[in-house]
Design a protein around this motif. Structure first.
Motif, PDB file in Angstrom:
ATOM      1  N   ASP A 294       4.597   4.068  -1.783  1.00  0.00           N
ATOM      2  CA  ASP A 294       4.426   2.673  -1.281  1.00  0.00           C
ATOM      3  C   ASP A 294       2.965   2.640  -0.862  1.00  0.00           C
ATOM      4  O   ASP A 294       2.649   3.016   0.173  1.00  0.00           O
ATOM      5  CB  ASP A 294       5.585   2.398  -0.480  1.00  0.00           C
ATOM      6  N   LYS A 295       2.086   1.896  -1.362  1.00  0.00           N
ATOM      7  CA  LYS A 295       0.821   1.843  -1.157  1.00  0.00           C
ATOM      8  C   LYS A 295       0.433   1.031   0.368  1.00  0.00           C
ATOM      9  O   LYS A 295      -0.568   1.076   0.608  1.00  0.00           O
ATOM     10  CB  LYS A 295       0.136   1.118  -2.134  1.00  0.00           C
ATOM     11  N   ARG A 296       1.517   0.270   0.838  1.00  0.00           N
ATOM     12  CA  ARG A 296       1.272  -0.360   1.988  1.00  0.00           C
ATOM     13  C   ARG A 296       1.506   0.702   3.235  1.00  0.00           C
ATOM     14  O   ARG A 296       1.132   0.514   4.456  1.00  0.00           O
ATOM     15  CB  ARG A 296       2.521  -1.069   2.259  1.00  0.00           C
ATOM     16  N   VAL A 297       2.108   1.945   2.907  1.00  0.00           N
ATOM     17  CA  VAL A 297       2.333   3.145   3.767  1.00  0.00           C
ATOM     18  C   VAL A 297       1.015   4.044   3.901  1.00  0.00           C
ATOM     19  O   VAL A 297       0.697   4.603   2.652  1.00  0.00           O
ATOM     20  CB  VAL A 297       3.593   3.677   3.698  1.00  0.00           C
ATOM     21  N   ASN A 298       0.716   4.580   5.010  1.00  0.00           N
ATOM     22  CA  ASN A 298      -0.317   5.479   5.190  1.00  0.00           C
ATOM     23  C   ASN A 298       0.193   6.705   5.738  1.00  0.00           C
ATOM     24  O   ASN A 298       0.959   6.696   6.810  1.00  0.00           O
ATOM     25  CB  ASN A 298      -1.648   5.037   6.226  1.00  0.00           C
ATOM     26  N   ASN A 299      -0.128   7.709   4.980  1.00  0.00           N
ATOM     27  CA  ASN A 299       0.364   8.999   5.431  1.00  0.00           C
ATOM     28  C   ASN A 299      -0.795   9.761   6.090  1.00  0.00           C
ATOM     29  O   ASN A 299      -1.917   9.397   5.685  1.00  0.00           O
ATOM     30  CB  ASN A 299       0.846  10.173   4.386  1.00  0.00           C
TER      31      ASN A 299
ATOM     32  N   ARG B   7      -6.217   9.808   6.542  1.00  0.00           N
ATOM     33  CA  ARG B   7      -5.549   8.932   6.166  1.00  0.00           C
ATOM     34  C   ARG B   7      -5.335   8.639   4.618  1.00  0.00           C
ATOM     35  O   ARG B   7      -6.491   8.509   4.065  1.00  0.00           O
ATOM     36  CB  ARG B   7      -5.542   7.758   6.908  1.00  0.00           C
ATOM     37  N   VAL B   8      -4.092   8.785   4.013  1.00  0.00           N
ATOM     38  CA  VAL B   8      -3.982   8.597   2.548  1.00  0.00           C
ATOM     39  C   VAL B   8      -2.674   7.732   2.362  1.00  0.00           C
ATOM     40  O   VAL B   8      -1.826   7.987   3.073  1.00  0.00           O
ATOM     41  CB  VAL B   8      -3.733   9.816   1.870  1.00  0.00           C
ATOM     42  N   ASN B   9      -3.126   7.014   1.405  1.00  0.00           N
ATOM     43  CA  ASN B   9      -2.116   5.814   0.922  1.00  0.00           C
ATOM     44  C   ASN B   9      -1.051   6.701   0.177  1.00  0.00           C
ATOM     45  O   ASN B   9      -1.029   7.610  -0.539  1.00  0.00           O
ATOM     46  CB  ASN B   9      -2.479   4.885  -0.209  1.00  0.00           C
ATOM     47  N   SER B  10       0.441   6.279   0.745  1.00  0.00           N
ATOM     48  CA  SER B  10       1.515   7.055   0.089  1.00  0.00           C
ATOM     49  C   SER B  10       1.704   6.602  -1.522  1.00  0.00           C
ATOM     50  O   SER B  10       1.145   5.594  -1.971  1.00  0.00           O
ATOM     51  CB  SER B  10       2.850   6.506   0.602  1.00  0.00           C
ATOM     52  N   ARG B  11       2.198   7.695  -2.264  1.00  0.00           N
ATOM     53  CA  ARG B  11       2.168   7.421  -3.683  1.00  0.00           C
ATOM     54  C   ARG B  11       3.298   6.487  -4.007  1.00  0.00           C
ATOM     55  O   ARG B  11       3.371   5.565  -4.975  1.00  0.00           O
ATOM     56  CB  ARG B  11       2.755   8.664  -4.474  1.00  0.00           C
TER      57      ARG B  11
ATOM     58  N   ASN C 103       3.947   9.378   8.320  1.00  0.00           N
ATOM     59  CA  ASN C 103       3.260   7.853   8.103  1.00  0.00           C
ATOM     60  C   ASN C 103       2.927   7.476   9.510  1.00  0.00           C
ATOM     61  O   ASN C 103       3.630   7.971  10.500  1.00  0.00           O
ATOM     62  CB  ASN C 103       3.904   7.149   7.005  1.00  0.00           C
TER      63      ASN C 103
END
Length: 160
Positions: free
Chosen positions: A100-105, A94-98, A64
């Motif tokens: 926590d949508k506030r976190v980008n992986n 960049r993909v939203n974390s499953r 992240n």
């Protein structure tokens, strides 16, 4: 002419008083400038910070942005700009974390892997040339000293 003499004398005096931090900073800065020139000379649209990010993600894909910020020692805004720039170049995704949508992986793309593969020989060549200027023993001492300094910096940082 007098200004040039004064500036030269000032720089000579400054070099006598150089600190470990200043020497490390100057070495790091010069290395970054050199690698940027090597990339440019070889028509690779990449800079050192982008290379470092690709290298980290090649070992730890999907980290992240917060973790990348810590690893590269840059603030979150700088990392976000860097990632955005690299996304536009199709090097990263960049993909939203499953969870926590506030976190980008952040993931390295196939094109990012190609660029990394392309520049690794340049990095190795620069490293080989630098290492050829010192003996094996000097390199071992240098490495031990650098790790000691890194450890001491972390300890001092924790106390602040």
């Amino acid at each position: 002419m007098l200004k040039d003499v004064y500036a030269t004398n000032f720089l000579m005096e400054l070099k006598k008083e150089i600190t470990v931090g200043a020497l490390l900073g100057r070495t790091s800065h010069n290395m970054s400038l050199l690698l940027d020139k090597v990339f440019h000379k070889n028509d690779v649209d990449l800079n050192v910070e982008q290379f470092v990010l690709l290298k980290i993600l090649s070992f730890n894909d999907g980290l992240n942005q917060k973790k990348l910020s810590e690893l590269i020692d840059r603030d979150k805004t700088t990392i976000a700009r860097l990632i955005t720039k690299m996304e536009k170049k199709n090097m990263l995704l960049r993909v939203n974390s499953r969870e926590d949508k506030r976190v980008n992986n952040v993931y390295i793309t196939n094109y990012g892997k190609e660029i990394l593969h392309e520049v690794l020989p340049f990095i190795r060549e620069v490293d080989d040339v630098l290492i050829s200027s010192v003996t094996r023993e000097e390199l071992q001492v240098f490495t031990r000293v650098m790790y000691k300094l890194c450890d001491k910096i972390k300890l001092m940082e924790e106390k602040l």
